[in-house]
Design an enzyme around this catalytic site. Structure first.
Site, short mmCIF file in Angstrom:
data_model
loop_
_atom_site.label_atom_id
_atom_site.label_comp_id
_atom_site.label_asym_id
_atom_site.label_seq_id
_atom_site.Cartn_x
_atom_site.Cartn_y
_atom_site.Cartn_z
N LYS A 182 -12.39 31.42 72.37
CA LYS A 182 -11.60 30.19 72.54
C LYS A 182 -10.21 30.34 71.92
O LYS A 182 -9.21 30.03 72.56
CB LYS A 182 -12.31 28.99 71.87
CG LYS A 182 -13.70 28.70 72.38
CD LYS A 182 -14.29 27.44 71.76
CE LYS A 182 -14.52 27.51 70.26
NZ LYS A 182 -15.59 28.44 69.84
N ARG A 206 -17.07 18.70 68.77
CA ARG A 206 -18.24 19.54 68.50
C ARG A 206 -19.51 18.72 68.40
O ARG A 206 -20.59 19.28 68.23
CB ARG A 206 -18.03 20.25 67.17
CG ARG A 206 -17.59 21.72 67.30
CD ARG A 206 -17.36 22.21 65.90
NE ARG A 206 -17.42 23.60 65.66
CZ ARG A 206 -16.37 24.41 65.53
NH1 ARG A 206 -15.17 23.97 65.76
NH2 ARG A 206 -16.54 25.66 65.19
N ARG A 247 -13.78 40.86 63.27
CA ARG A 247 -12.41 40.40 63.52
C ARG A 247 -11.60 40.19 62.23
O ARG A 247 -12.14 39.85 61.19
CB ARG A 247 -12.39 39.16 64.42
CG ARG A 247 -12.99 37.93 63.84
CD ARG A 247 -13.08 36.83 64.92
NE ARG A 247 -13.59 35.60 64.34
CZ ARG A 247 -13.81 34.48 65.01
NH1 ARG A 247 -13.56 34.42 66.32
NH2 ARG A 247 -14.26 33.41 64.40
N ARG A 268 -9.38 38.33 56.55
CA ARG A 268 -10.61 38.01 57.29
C ARG A 268 -11.04 36.62 56.90
O ARG A 268 -10.88 36.22 55.76
CB ARG A 268 -11.73 38.99 56.92
CG ARG A 268 -11.52 40.36 57.54
CD ARG A 268 -12.61 41.34 57.14
NE ARG A 268 -12.16 42.68 57.49
CZ ARG A 268 -12.51 43.32 58.61
NH1 ARG A 268 -13.38 42.78 59.44
NH2 ARG A 268 -12.02 44.51 58.89
N ARG A 320 -23.54 28.91 62.41
CA ARG A 320 -22.55 28.24 63.28
C ARG A 320 -23.07 28.18 64.72
O ARG A 320 -22.84 27.21 65.44
CB ARG A 320 -21.21 28.98 63.20
CG ARG A 320 -20.50 28.69 61.86
CD ARG A 320 -19.50 29.77 61.49
NE ARG A 320 -18.40 29.91 62.41
CZ ARG A 320 -17.62 30.99 62.49
NH1 ARG A 320 -17.83 32.02 61.70
NH2 ARG A 320 -16.66 31.04 63.37
#
Ligand code: AMP
Length: 219
Positions: free
Chosen positions: A13, A88, A127, A160, A172
């Site tokens: 996203k 959400r 990531r 990070r 999550r």
């Protein structure tokens, strides 16, 4: 054009939103970014949100609705916005509907990025980003061209997210299934949901999204 990007953590996203910002002049409204800024600035909202975010849980609807509503009052959203990570929950989806109606705004598309969740854990835990300009990188999929140096701005400092570890990622994802995926039928009933294969490479995902948005523009 106003969009919602939906999908579990790591679906891409943020990557697609920042591309659409550069290419189409839309504004990215990421409640995760807004909350991380509040945590960094140690505001009262940030102090309340910090522990919840670190555990992979969801910050309260009241807090998130409040920061998003304030953000929707900025004039820069007039050219269109991308909601990234909001709504959400069903409560947030209802609140959003009310906010948009009150501001005379409408939603054009809800784009759901469909993904294989096991692969996502690898995507997320690898990531990192440039601490200076925010350019995104990945241990396996996108290393800087020169090791340790940002391709975009030359900075040598990277960071990070503290919630990008395997355990928090699974929490999550559970939140996504329990609370976020159930809001899709609401948008399906409005006929504005499109599904895109989020496991394809970044350029293909981008092409699928562009096709959808250009079809809309062509009318
Ligand atoms: P994200 O950057 O979208 O992955 O969000 C990071 C974390 O911020 C999430 O795991 C939540 O703890 C919190 N968060 C972001 N957006 C929301 C939201 N719309 N509702 C509740 N919590 C949120």
């Amino acid at each position: 054009m106003n969009l919602i990007l939906l999908g579990p953590p790591g679906a891409g996203k943020g990557t697609q939103a920042s591309r659409l910002v550069k290419e189409r002049g839309l504004v990215q409204l990421s409640t995760g970014d807004m909350l991380r800024a509040a945590v960094a600035a140690q505001t009262p909202v940030g102090q309340k949100a910090k522990a919840v975010m670190e555990s992979g849980g969801l910050v309260s609807d009241d807090i998130v609705n409040g920061i998003l509503s304030e953000r929707l009052d900025s004039p820069d959203i007039a050219n269109g916005f991308i909601l990234d990570g909001y709504p959400r929950t069903a409560v947030q989806a209802d609140a959003l509907g009310e906010m948009l109606a009150a501001k005379g705004l409408t939603l054009d598309h809800v784009i759901e990025l469909e993904v294989d969740e096991e692969a996502l854990v690898e995507r997320i835990t690898g990531r990192f980003s440039c601490a200076s300009c925010g350019e995104g990188y990945h241990d396996i999929f996108k290393q800087p061209r020169v090791e340790g140096v940002c391709d975009v701005c030359g900075s040598t400092a990277f960071k990070r997210r503290p919630d990008d570890n395997a355990e928090t990622v699974r929490a999550r994802m559970e939140e996504y299934h329990a609370k976020t995926a159930p809001i899709l039928p609401h948008y399906e009933a409005l006929g504005i949901v499109a599904r895109v294969d989020g496991m394809a490479d970044m350029e293909s995902v981008a092409a699928s999204i562009d096709k959808l948005l250009d079809a809309e523009a062509a009318g």
